[in-house]
Design a protein around this motif. Structure first.
Motif, PDB file in Angstrom:
ATOM      1  N   SER A  10       0.818  -1.210   0.000  1.00 39.86           N
ATOM      2  CA  SER A  10       0.000   0.000   0.000  1.00 39.86           C
ATOM      3  C   SER A  10       0.858   1.269   0.000  1.00 39.86           C
ATOM      4  O   SER A  10       0.383   2.331  -0.382  1.00 39.86           O
ATOM      5  CB  SER A  10      -0.954   0.009   1.184  1.00 39.86           C
ATOM      6  N   GLU A  27      -5.544   6.635   5.319  1.00 45.02           N
ATOM      7  CA  GLU A  27      -5.087   5.355   4.771  1.00 45.02           C
ATOM      8  C   GLU A  27      -3.566   5.230   4.858  1.00 45.02           C
ATOM      9  O   GLU A  27      -3.048   4.154   5.131  1.00 45.02           O
ATOM     10  CB  GLU A  27      -5.546   5.198   3.315  1.00 45.02           C
ATOM     11  N   LYS A  73      -2.555   4.372   8.497  1.00 48.03           N
ATOM     12  CA  LYS A  73      -2.918   3.029   8.951  1.00 48.03           C
ATOM     13  C   LYS A  73      -1.754   2.057   8.806  1.00 48.03           C
ATOM     14  O   LYS A  73      -1.679   1.065   9.518  1.00 48.03           O
ATOM     15  CB  LYS A  73      -4.112   2.503   8.153  1.00 48.03           C
ATOM     16  N   GLU A  74      -0.834   2.350   7.905  1.00 50.49           N
ATOM     17  CA  GLU A  74       0.315   1.477   7.674  1.00 50.49           C
ATOM     18  C   GLU A  74       1.386   1.619   8.749  1.00 50.49           C
ATOM     19  O   GLU A  74       2.307   0.820   8.807  1.00 50.49           O
ATOM     20  CB  GLU A  74       0.929   1.748   6.297  1.00 50.49           C
ATOM     21  N   LYS A  91      -5.632  10.579  11.411  1.00 48.07           N
ATOM     22  CA  LYS A  91      -6.410  11.167  10.320  1.00 48.07           C
ATOM     23  C   LYS A  91      -5.707  12.427   9.842  1.00 48.07           C
ATOM     24  O   LYS A  91      -5.178  13.190  10.649  1.00 48.07           O
ATOM     25  CB  LYS A  91      -7.820  11.520  10.780  1.00 48.07           C
TER      26      LYS A  91
END
Length: 180
Positions: A10, A35, A38-39, A47
């Motif tokens: 990702s 997103e 999140k990794e 956020k």
């Protein structure tokens, strides 16, 4: 410092293949949002709404990366515990040197060897953003017209005042005061 921070699929979006690029400057734009974070399991930021512009200047013996990251990250106010958007405007530069030898780790230079075909900038973006988050975040100091949550501040003051009353009524404290 190693050229690759992570090899997650990702985050592959944040790898720049430099072998096919001509000498000179090249521009790249990225969106950095929830997103992305999140990794990174222990990230302070969860956020965000950020734009990242990277100018890669490929030279004979090195690559110079200029970063401009701007937008907002969501943080929690340390005073009233409400979440708010913290403005971010980051300008950073990173040098990557072509070399077969490892550079001293104290130097802020990425080493690229002849087998490297791309440079992963996800770790750099992550570090720059997390370092830019204020050590003490307070929503009323941002000049965004938003004040701290008055109800929450009142509740916190009541709770902290209650503890002081209990301490003054505790006979152990009275015994210690006699020692003066």
């Amino acid at each position: 410092m190693r050229a690759n921070y992570r090899s997650l699929k990702s985050l592959k979006t944040y790898s720049i293949p430099f072998t096919g690029l001509k000498l000179g400057k090249h521009d790249f734009d990225y969106v950095v949002d929830g997103e992305f974070f999140k990794e990174f399991e222990y990230s302070l930021v969860k956020k965000a709404n950020l734009q990242c512009h990277v100018t890669l200047d490929k030279q004979e013996t090195m690559i110079i990366l200029d970063f401009h990251i701007h937008g907002t990250v969501e943080v929690t106010c340390d005073r009233c515990l409400s979440e708010y958007n913290q403005p971010v405007d980051i300008h950073e530069q990173q040098v990557a040197k072509f070399s077969e030898e490892e550079v001293d780790e104290n130097e802020e230079i990425i080493t690229l060897n002849k087998n490297d075909v791309e440079i992963d900038i996800s770790g750099l973006i992550y570090e720059y953003i997390n370092v830019s988050v204020p050590f003490i975040a307070v929503c009323s100091n941002e000049g965004n017209g938003r004040d701290c949550d008055k109800d929450m501040l009142d509740r916190l003051n009541q709770l902290s005042g209650g503890d002081e009353q209990e301490k003054s009524e505790d006979p152990r404290w009275d015994a210690l005061k006699k020692l003066k």
